[in-house]
Structures are given as C-alpha cells and as structure tokens.
Design an enzyme around this catalytic site. Structure first.
Site: not given
Ligand code: PGA
Length: 270
Positions: A26-28, A115, A117, A187, A193, A233, A254-255
């Site tokens: 997930n590149w956001k 998600h 967010e 998640e 994050g 993470s 994500g990251g």
């Molecule tokens: P993260 O994000 O790996 O940076 O914690 C995961 C996500 O939000 O899908």
C-alpha cells in the site's frame, strides 16, 4: 512449538492449502510518477530473479498511476493491482470520486476498503463500508477489507469483539460466494506506521478469532478459504515469523513497500 503443531494440523487440511498467499504493498499518497514506475520495474525484476514462491503480489499505487503501472506488470503473472479506495456510489455527480466500475473498466482486480486512515480521516463507518463492498463486488472487483482496533481499544475493551463486529457489520450480509471474493487485512491501528509490530502471537490470536467468527456464520470450509493478511509495520525482519503463523496468509505492507529491496525480501518471506 504450539505454532508448529497448529501449522501441521492445518497443513493436513486441504482447504488450508487452497488459500491464496498474498503480499500487498500500500503506497498510500507517496511517489511521483517517475518514482512509481521505477519502483514497479525494480520489483518486477527482483521478483522474476529471486522470488521462488507462489505468492500473489498486489501493488496499491495512487489511483492516478493505475493504468501506467499496469503496463509494467503485464508480463509478471503473479502481480496484480489494487486501488486504495472506491466510491460506494455507482456513478453520477460525485466530484473527485472513483467508482468500482471505472476500476473494472481498466482491469483493476482489487480495491482496499476500510483502511484505518479512511475510517479515521474520512469518517468511513462500517455501514458505509458495507456499501462500498457491495459496489465493488457488483463490478467484479475484490475488496481487501481492512479492520483493526486502536491502542485504547486494545487496552480497555474487548478488542477481539470490536474487530469481529467490523466484519459483522460490513461483510456478514454477503452470500457465501461473495465472501469468497473478499480478502481480509487485520491491521491494528497502533501498529500502522508506528514501527510497533504486533507479535506473531498477538496477530495469530486475532486471525484465528476472525476465522472462527467467519466459520460461525459461513461454516469452516468457507472460513478456511479466506485469506487474512496482517498489516502494521511489517518489515523484512518481522515478516518470516508473522507469515509462518497458521492463520496469517501474508501481509498488507505500507512503509516497507516503498523500497524495492525491502519489499522483495518480505515477498520472499511468504
Ligand atoms: P505500515 O502501513 O506498514 O507503514 O505500518 C500498513 C498499512 O497502513 O497498510
């Protein structure tokens, strides 16, 4: 030892073997076009040379890049694309929105729904997410349905009940056939994050509880077919132990998905 025994039990179950193993990135809201293309090319090349497992790799770039990225994964059969969001509406005067039908029309197979967010910053509720799930499925786009509890909920409340309820309210109206097209991503918000990863035991506890919850409504055979990914993470260092857990079928990253070497090592851990 407990994990090992459980895994052996499961691996004797033919349905367990049918579950898709998935690593999604997930590149956001990151990367400009050149960077997005470079990352994709690197990933496809590394996966071709190094990945010796059958994992499905799903890239979730910003929607504006979907058609471009698609060209770069054309010859990589285990790669697929997901949008990061879609509208609950089919079409019409909803400026700025992207519909599931549009995703279908450009060949996107998956979409992230719910998600944390989106839930947090865009006030997406379980009821709205149920509508998004319906719309996506009606156009043949498979939802990757995200769920998870906050740190406060984990400390003060029945956190397993909270996450089970997210499934109940957004997914449990689906038919058996529809549910089989859904991927679930657990998640925990406190791990997204933050650099705090749930331990393999914590993640396995929740994944097993969610699978049992699905089984209580749809039966064990359906529950055994649903891929449940862990997100929060995930790194190349934490992935092997997480992915070795019997009910963890891969990850939503994500990251660490923004770096080709790191993400490839996560895929290899699958
Ligand atoms: P993260 O994000 O790996 O940076 O914690 C995961 C996500 O939000 O899908």
């Amino acid at each position: 030892m407990v994990l090992l025994l459980r895994k052996m039990t499961f691996s004797h179950n033919k349905n367990f073997l049918m579950r898709k193993k998935i690593v999604a990135g997930n590149w956001k809201m990151n990367k400009v076009l050149d960077e997005a293309v470079a990352l994709t090319s690197e990933l496809v090349n590394m996966a071709k040379d190094e990945v010796r497992n059958d994992a499905k790799i799903i890239l979730c770039p910003p929607a504006i890049y979907l058609t471009t990225i698609q060209k770069y994964i054309e010859d990589a059969p285990n790669f697929a694309l997901a949008a990061q969001n879609c509208s609950d509406k089919v079409s019409g005067a909803f400026t700025g929105e992207i519909s599931a039908q549009m995703l279908q029309s450009i060949g996107v197979q998956y979409v992230l729904i719910g998600h944390s967010e989106r839930r947090q910053y865009f006030n997406e509720t379980n009821a709205l997410l149920a509508e998004k799930v319906n719309t996506a499925l009606s156009f043949g786009v498979s939802p990757i349905f995200c769920c998870g509890e906050s740190l406060e909920q984990r400390q003060n409340e029945d956190y397993i009940g909270f996450v089970k309820n997210q499934l109940t309210e957004s997914l449990f109206h689906l038919s058996e056939e529809q549910l089989k097209s859904v991927v679930i991503a657990y998640e925990p918000i406190w791990a997204i994050g933050t650099g705090l990863t749930a331990s393999a035991e914590q993640a396995q506890e929740m994944h097993a509880a969610l699978r049992a919850h699905i089984a209580s409504k749809y039966g064990a055979e359906v529950a055994d077919e649903i891929s449940i990914l862990y997100g929060g993470s995930v790194t190349a260092a934490s992935a092997p132990e997480l992915f070795a857990s019997p009910d963890i079928d891969g990850g939503l990253v994500g990251g660490a998905s923004l770096k080709s070497r790191e993400f490839t090592n996560i895929i290899k851990a699958r």
